[in-house]
Design a protein around this motif. Structure first.
Motif, PDB file in Angstrom:
ATOM      1  N   TRP B 583       0.851  -1.174   0.000  1.00  0.00           N
ATOM      2  CA  TRP B 583       0.000   0.000   0.000  1.00  0.00           C
ATOM      3  C   TRP B 583       0.895   1.234   0.000  1.00  0.00           C
ATOM      4  O   TRP B 583       1.870   1.287   0.735  1.00  0.00           O
ATOM      5  CB  TRP B 583      -0.888  -0.015   1.241  1.00  0.00           C
ATOM      6  N   PHE B 584       0.556   2.193  -0.836  1.00  0.00           N
ATOM      7  CA  PHE B 584       1.389   3.388  -0.963  1.00  0.00           C
ATOM      8  C   PHE B 584       0.655   4.619  -0.475  1.00  0.00           C
ATOM      9  O   PHE B 584      -0.515   4.817  -0.788  1.00  0.00           O
ATOM     10  CB  PHE B 584       1.775   3.616  -2.429  1.00  0.00           C
ATOM     11  N   ASN B 585       1.351   5.447   0.289  1.00  0.00           N
ATOM     12  CA  ASN B 585       0.837   6.762   0.617  1.00  0.00           C
ATOM     13  C   ASN B 585       1.903   7.780   0.279  1.00  0.00           C
ATOM     14  O   ASN B 585       3.034   7.694   0.746  1.00  0.00           O
ATOM     15  CB  ASN B 585       0.475   6.849   2.096  1.00  0.00           C
ATOM     16  N   PHE B 586       1.516   8.716  -0.581  1.00  0.00           N
ATOM     17  CA  PHE B 586       2.458   9.754  -1.005  1.00  0.00           C
ATOM     18  C   PHE B 586       2.091  11.081  -0.363  1.00  0.00           C
ATOM     19  O   PHE B 586       0.914  11.391  -0.213  1.00  0.00           O
ATOM     20  CB  PHE B 586       2.408   9.917  -2.527  1.00  0.00           C
ATOM     21  N   TYR B 587       3.114  11.829  -0.005  1.00  0.00           N
ATOM     22  CA  TYR B 587       2.875  13.190   0.482  1.00  0.00           C
ATOM     23  C   TYR B 587       3.737  14.148  -0.317  1.00  0.00           C
ATOM     24  O   TYR B 587       4.907  13.859  -0.594  1.00  0.00           O
ATOM     25  CB  TYR B 587       3.241  13.328   1.966  1.00  0.00           C
ATOM     26  N   ASN B 588       3.164  15.279  -0.650  1.00  0.00           N
ATOM     27  CA  ASN B 588       3.962  16.334  -1.242  1.00  0.00           C
ATOM     28  C   ASN B 588       4.983  16.767  -0.194  1.00  0.00           C
ATOM     29  O   ASN B 588       4.638  16.944   0.976  1.00  0.00           O
ATOM     30  CB  ASN B 588       3.037  17.503  -1.609  1.00  0.00           C
ATOM     31  N   PRO B 589       6.248  16.958  -0.594  1.00  0.00           N
ATOM     32  CA  PRO B 589       7.274  17.268   0.412  1.00  0.00           C
ATOM     33  C   PRO B 589       7.057  18.591   1.148  1.00  0.00           C
ATOM     34  O   PRO B 589       7.710  18.842   2.161  1.00  0.00           O
ATOM     35  CB  PRO B 589       8.580  17.300  -0.398  1.00  0.00           C
ATOM     36  N   ARG B 590       6.145  19.420   0.660  1.00  0.00           N
ATOM     37  CA  ARG B 590       5.884  20.647   1.422  1.00  0.00           C
ATOM     38  C   ARG B 590       5.110  20.338   2.699  1.00  0.00           C
ATOM     39  O   ARG B 590       4.957  21.196   3.569  1.00  0.00           O
ATOM     40  CB  ARG B 590       5.131  21.654   0.559  1.00  0.00           C
ATOM     41  N   VAL B 591       4.588  19.109   2.815  1.00  0.00           N
ATOM     42  CA  VAL B 591       3.964  18.699   4.073  1.00  0.00           C
ATOM     43  C   VAL B 591       5.092  18.313   5.017  1.00  0.00           C
ATOM     44  O   VAL B 591       5.917  17.458   4.709  1.00  0.00           O
ATOM     45  CB  VAL B 591       3.015  17.509   3.868  1.00  0.00           C
ATOM     46  N   LYS B 592       5.134  18.971   6.158  1.00  0.00           N
ATOM     47  CA  LYS B 592       6.217  18.738   7.110  1.00  0.00           C
ATOM     48  C   LYS B 592       5.680  18.039   8.353  1.00  0.00           C
ATOM     49  O   LYS B 592       4.478  17.984   8.575  1.00  0.00           O
ATOM     50  CB  LYS B 592       6.858  20.075   7.495  1.00  0.00           C
ATOM     51  N   GLY B 593       6.606  17.566   9.139  1.00  0.00           N
ATOM     52  CA  GLY B 593       6.203  16.885  10.371  1.00  0.00           C
ATOM     53  C   GLY B 593       5.884  15.431  10.153  1.00  0.00           C
ATOM     54  O   GLY B 593       5.237  14.803  10.975  1.00  0.00           O
ATOM     55  N   LEU B 594       6.356  14.886   9.050  1.00  0.00           N
ATOM     56  CA  LEU B 594       6.096  13.476   8.759  1.00  0.00           C
ATOM     57  C   LEU B 594       7.193  12.606   9.362  1.00  0.00           C
ATOM     58  O   LEU B 594       8.349  13.011   9.414  1.00  0.00           O
ATOM     59  CB  LEU B 594       6.043  13.248   7.252  1.00  0.00           C
TER      60      LEU B 594
END
Lengths: 309, 616, 310
Positions: B583-594
């Motif tokens: 299962w894949f979850n992608f986040y745009n790198p401008r989302v911080k705190g990951l």
């Protein structure tokens, strides 16, 4: 519904028998035909389209001769392969040859389009003619039926029917055939409505011709032009409807390919293997366009009043 | 791990000097009396630290994560709720988001002080997520579909909540105790946790929630999560005592994770109105709810774990998978809650443009088949179908290696309970044909095999518009037709109900047969009388094993039992098990705190309150 | 005339009744029920008892005709019922909520189609057999031949992904409108252009145009004063009739562009067997089309006096 069709069919056969006895008739028809053909030829795109459809028909009748590979054999190792010399349209998302599927899909498209058109025209013509000619309670009843079918959003009807019956080639044909006839009935009714007020119809009635004969001999020929035009345009519309049904996952049964189904399968891969969706999309476009152009040519040739249908 | 200053990291770093692996181990140890805790280890521990668990109970640190690994929601729809992959280090590529630390706020309130970077503008932003279908309801009762859950979890909290590492974290319960006999749970609730309207959360709300959702009269979808509860008592404002009929391995992970609704609000407007007007103690409250378009929740500054860093979270509805990919690529959206197609997953992962979480699903991708059909009733036929299907090819090519082949009903990722030593069915079409021949299925005049007038002919139902599994079904169709079957494929809008009521012969989808978030029990899908026994598999031996498994509390003993279960499944082949996919979850790198890595990518959305967005 | 309208309205109600009962019957025969869809693929804890109780709660355990009359009774009193999937939300609220985006989409598309198609059709007719005529006709044929969902996907790739000019989907500022409006308008534009051309040709062949020309009126005056005005009348009626087609078109277009309108609501509801909502949408569409039909018939009669009403 079927009772009425049966009735008119009987009458038609009866009239046909009588007509065959009239010798001069055939000659007059031929002259009119060649005159129409002359008019049709003037519309060059229509001629090109006719040749194109002619070629496609051959492909549709004997697809096996033209398919370079099996249309159903998968090859997961080569999935989504881009067009090459060996596979001019590439492979689809489970590695099947797109060209072969396109060719086999031609047959499916023609079967669906022609059968569904025949069904819908048969119903539409009958209902429209009866409704327009007789008027009164016949018209009122049939018009309500037409209204009901027309008022039904076609896609709802198709989606639910396909879901209930279970999608298949037959279902697709029947569902489309049973749902799209209402517009033809409407057009035919309107034409018959105005034709039956013409002098020659009064004249025929005055000399004692019965209704069946008047409808078939006098009214129908006068609305035939628009109907033929309508039919050729309808074919294109039905091909798109089939594609739309497949797009929604309710079309032809796998692994039999249909253009609509191929397009639907390819749409998830449009970013990675765009050829899977682009190729059938273009094929649908060209075929529908060709049928429409033929329709245009026919309209110019057959419908003296140049009415758009 | 030590530089991890995200909020998640903060929780972990409470146990200073520990890395996460140790933490996981410790939290297992601490929660010990919970019967299912070992499952946590199985779920999270990954590989080799299985045996050092149960002796040190004691629960010495009250605020520790308590162990168990099951959750009602990681079963939701097909494949969310991941599972650990054997080497979790591989799970993230360039997780750039965490490099400069995150909104590592100190405990109760969110402040900017101790973040790694200390940059300005760490707070704020609207996190834009995408789901693939309408959000029909925001009630906890309807949180089954992932697309719903993602929003419901922003609004509500539960007594304990599963975190992205399969640790049940105490949330509205500060701590809890379990009686010796395992039949009484006492929860000590947090104090000073307001609902969105300012009213304080108390034990009355817990009692109300439990009593309402488990009441048969109310016919709630989630009622069965509360099975086995005899009484819920609010002994004082911050203590709730729950009594059970008997030891229940699944209590904490099911009922414990029930989202708590405010009594004063819910009882006033009723469940139906609550579905579009929810209120909880969660970090976000509803700002705008348009089911088919988007749902937006805004920061609730008085949230008891501290004000969220984001201004808002919005989940948009984008049905087409290819369009969701493009939304991600153009930066219009930050993350897709629902999956993309395999090639897009690969491309986005390898592009390096996204923070990627790749986790393994516990839901088995399989072909359920109605064992009551005369052809499927013959076990040799079912085995032949296994031999005829090249599952390695499906995994390697169709899924581009982003899956692991199934050997039974439990995912290999669940390595505590996973039993590799079972009957295997390598791809061998000749053996498949031989198996059929030996069982008396011989080819008729049209090439379709038959026996006593029964033909090997059936329909395979595929969910209409299911772009992911349709190619697999077509491949299976070709494979089985090649050994003398006649399979036709039918699109359906109701695969599971069709299997349930017996109108479908066979279907394809993902489902858990035990192993959901680490709990190996499969009573609800493998028992002869289970409603969700889609294959209508009947085996007394299986029923006895399953009952024994639930009664047993010793993890090692359970492991034995569930090994038997897996062997039996592999022996009987009640359904054609294919694989467990990633299962894949992608986040745009401008989302911080990951975080650097997670074990369950889907669950990470419940941590949205610790993320923020860097505006360009 | 009034008698005719009232009569047609009464007939419309009968049609509505037939449509609603037919939909209900078909939906009953369809597999699946909303309890299933709400549960998702993961509802593994549900027992048979729970399941039965849910069916009972929604009245799904009753025979279909009983369910139908329950619905009919509520409907007559103005209650469309509640969605089963989005329980608690009155159906009319859902439909109204979805109606606005659809109305925006369809009316903008229609406006676009009219503004482009009518002048094009007119010019094609006036310059018949010219390259311009052929061009417009080929273009119009192409417009009918293009599957709109395919065009939609191609445009998203081109305009959103490669060029980055427009957002790929969803609602928002004016940029979000461009692609869906255009895609929905493609077929409509083509149809209207063809119709306009046909109508113009017919009018130009009429005696009064010849008369006007013979009187020595300037061609411009002949066209604008006499031809266009007469040609427009049948077009107006046809635009009304195209309503059902346009609404059908929204089903696919809305799904591609994630447009939160009736079309998407409909597909969602069909897939989830949310009978109440499907039923309401069908009734809504039916009412729209019936009204359009009556208006069309009236206009028809007004234009062509040879056709008698009743």
């Amino acid at each position: 519904m079927s009772g009425q069709s049966q009735n008119i069919a009987d009458q038609g056969a009866d009239i046909q028998a009588r007509e065959n006895m009239l010798a001069g008739e055939g000659h007059a028809r031929r002259t009119e035909f060649s005159r129409s053909w002359g008019r049709f030829k003037r519309f060059k795109p229509g001629v090109v389209a006719l040749i194109f459809i002619g070629l496609l028909s051959i492909v549709a009748i004997i697809p096996g001769v033209f398919e370079p590979y099996s249309y159903s054999e998968t090859n997961l190792r080569e999935r989504g392969e881009s067009p090459t010399w060996e596979h001019p349209f590439g492979r689809d998302d489970i590695g099947r040859d797109v060209l072969s599927r396109l060719i086999r899909g031609t047959r499916v498209a023609f079967i669906v389009a022609l059968s569904a058109m025949t069904i819908s025209l048969a119903i539409g013509l009958t209902v429209g003619a009866l409704s327009g000619y007789f008027g009164g309670w016949v018209d009122a009843t049939l018009s309500r039926l037409v209204d009901t079918i027309m008022a039904f959003p076609l896609l709802v009807l198709m989606i639910t029917l396909a879901a209930v019956i279970g999608p298949s080639l037959q279902t697709t044909v029947v569902v489309i055939g049973l749902t799209v006839w209402s517009q033809y009935a409407r057009v035919v009714r309107a034409d018959v409505l105005s034709v039956r007020e013409r002098e020659f119809v009064f004249a025929a009635r005055a000399i004692g011709a019965n209704d069946g004969r008047i409808i078939v001999r006098h009214v129908m020929p006068n609305v035939l032009g628009p109907i033929i035009v309508l039919a050729s345009l309808a074919v294109g519309g039905i091909i798109i409807l089939e594609a739309a049904l497949s797009f929604l996952g309710l079309g032809i049964q796998r692994p039999t390919p249909s253009w609509g189904g191929m397009l639907a399968d390819g749409r998830a891969h449009i970013r990675n293997y765009p050829h899977i969706a682009i190729v059938p999309g273009i094929m649908i476009f060209l075929t529908v366009l060709a049928f429409n152009l033929i329709g245009d040519g026919l309209r110019d040739a057959l419908d003296p009043r140049q009415r758009e249908s | 791990m030590s530089e991890d200053t995200t909020a998640i990291g903060r929780i972990l770093n409470r146990f200073e000097g520990t890395n996460r692996r140790d933490f996981l181990k410790r939290s297992v140890i601490m929660g010990a009396t919970v019967p299912t805790f070992a499952t946590l280890l199985a779920a999270c521990g990954g590989d080799d630290d299985d045996d050092d668990d149960d002796d040190d109970d004691g629960g010495d640190e009250s605020d520790s994560g308590d162990p168990t690994a099951t959750t009602q929601r990681s079963v939701p729809t097909s494949a969310v709720g991941g599972q650990p992959t054997p080497t979790e280090e591989e799970m993230t590529d360039d997780a750039t988001a965490t490099e400069d630390g995150g909104g590592g706020e100190e405990e109760p309130t969110a402040t900017e002080e101790d973040s790694g970077g200390g940059d300005e503008g760490q707070q704020g932003g609207t996190l834009i997520l995408m789901g693939h279908h309408e959000i029909a309801s925001l009630s906890p009762d309807d949180a089954g579909p992932t697309v719903h859950w993602v929003m419901v979890t922003q609004i509500h909290n539960a007594l304990v909540e599963l975190d992205p590492w399969y640790v049940l974290q105490p949330t509205l319960a500060e701590s809890f105790e379990v009686s010796e006999d395992g039949m009484t749970y006492t929860f000590n609730l947090v104090q000073g946790a307001p609902f969105h309207d300012g009213e304080e959360f108390t034990s009355a709300d817990v009692k109300y929630t439990f009593d309402f959702y488990r009441d048969p009269e109310n016919a709630m979808l989630t009622a069965s999560n509360f099975n086995g509860i005899t009484d819920v008592e609010a002994s004082d404002d911050y203590t709730v005592v729950i009594s059970l009929e008997g030891p229940n391995a699944a209590f904490l992970s099911r009922a414990g994770q029930a989202f708590i609704v405010p009594e004063h609000h819910h009882s006033a407007i009723g469940e139906d109105a609550y579905k579009s007007d929810p209120m909880g103690t969660g970090p976000f409250s509803v700002r705008e709810y348009r089911a088919a378009e988007f749902t937006e929740v805004e920061a609730f500054p008085d949230h008891f774990r501290g004000a969220p860093l984001l201004d808002a979270v919005r989940e948009r509805i984008v049905p087409e998978p290819s369009v969701r990919t493009i939304e991600l690529e153009t930066g219009e959206a930050d993350s897709s809650v629902w999956a993309l197609v395999t090639e897009d997953n690969l491309r986005l992962r390898d592009s390096g443009d996204f923070v990627t979480y790749q986790t393994s699903s516990v839901a088995c991708n399989h072909f359920p088949m109605n064992n009551e059909r005369p052809y499927f009733a013959d076990r040799e036929v079912r085995r032949a179908l296994m031999y005829a299907l090249d599952r390695d090819l499906i995994v390697d090519e169709l899924w581009e290696g982003l899956a692991v082949k199934a050997t039974g009903n439990i995912s290999p990722a669940l390595d505590f309970y996973y039993e590799p030593d079972v009957t295997e069915y390598p791809y061998d079409p000749d053996l498949a044909i031989e198996t059929l021949e030996n069982a008396g299925w011989v080819a008729g005049s049209d090439g379709v095999r038959e026996k006593d007038g029964v033909r090997l002919e059936w329909t395979l139902a595929v969910i209409a518009g299911d772009q992911a599994r349709r190619p697999e079904a077509e491949f299976a169709q070709e494979s089985w037709n090649a050994i003398g079957c006649n399979v036709s494929i039918e699109d359906t809008t109701a695969a599971s109900s069709g299997m349930r009521d017996g109108t479908h012969d066979m279907a394809i989808y993902n489902w858990t047969y035990g192993g959901g978030s680490g709990e190996p029990d499969g009573s609800n899908t493998l028992r002869s009388d289970a409603l969700n026994n889609f294959s209508k598999y009947k085996s007394e031996q299986m029923d006895e094993l399953l009952d024994a498994g639930l009664r047993e509390t010793d993890p090692d003993a359970r492991k034995e039992i569930y090994s038997e279960v897996q062997k039996l499944v592999a022996e009987d082949v009640p359904f054609i098990y294919v694989k467990y996919w990633d299962w894949f979850n992608f986040y745009n790198p401008r989302v911080k705190g990951l975080p650097d890595s997670v074990l369950s990518g889907g669950t990470l959305y419940s941590m949205a309150y610790t993320m923020w967005k860097e505006e360009e | 005339m009034y008698r005719y309208v009232i009569q047609r309205l009464l007939q419309g109600i009968i049609v509505l009744f037939l449509v609603s009962i037919a939909t209900f019957g078909i939906l009953q025969a369809a597999p699946g029920n909303p309890v299933e869809t709400m549960l998702g693929e993961g509802a593994t804890q549900l027992t048979q008892e729970d399941y039965d109780r849910l069916l009972q709660k929604w009245g799904l355990d009753k025979p279909w005709y009983e369910q139908y009359f329950t619905w009919l009774g509520n409907f007559v009193t103005g209650d469309f019922g509640q969605s089963m999937v989005r329980a608690g939300v009155p159906v009319h609220e859902m439909v109204l909520e979805a109606a606005w985006p659809t109305i925006q989409l369809t009316s903008l598309s229609l406006a676009f189609a009219i503004l482009v198609a009518l002048p094009a059709g007119m010019i094609a007719a006036i310059r018949r057999y010219s390259i311009f005529d052929s061009g417009i006709m080929v273009w119009a044929s192409a417009g009918i031949a293009l599957p709109n969902f395919w065009v939609g996907l191609m445009l998203i790739i081109l305009l959103a992904l490669y060029l980055g000019w427009l957002p790929p989907s969803g609602g928002g500022d004016w940029k979000h409108y461009i692609m869906p409006v255009f895609v929905l308008a493609i077929n409509e534009t083509a149809v209207l252009a063809r119709l306009m051309r046909g109508a113009m040709l017919e009018v130009l062949g009429q005696d009064y145009i010849t008369t006007a020309r013979a009187k020595g009126l300037r061609e411009y005056v002949v066209i604008v004063r006499h031809a266009v005005r007469n040609a427009l009348l049948p077009i107006v009626t046809v635009v009304g009739l195209r309503m059902a087609f346009l609404l059908s078109g929204t089903v696919v277009v809305e799904s591609i562009f994630a447009w939160p309108g009736i079309g998407q609501l409909f597909i969602t509801s069909v897939n989830r067997s949310d009978y109440q909502v499907v039923q309401a949408i069908v009734v809504l569409f039916t009412v729209l089309v019936i009204v359009a039909n009556i208006v069309t018939d009236l206009t028809y009669a007004i234009i062509d006096p040879r056709i008698r009403l009743n």
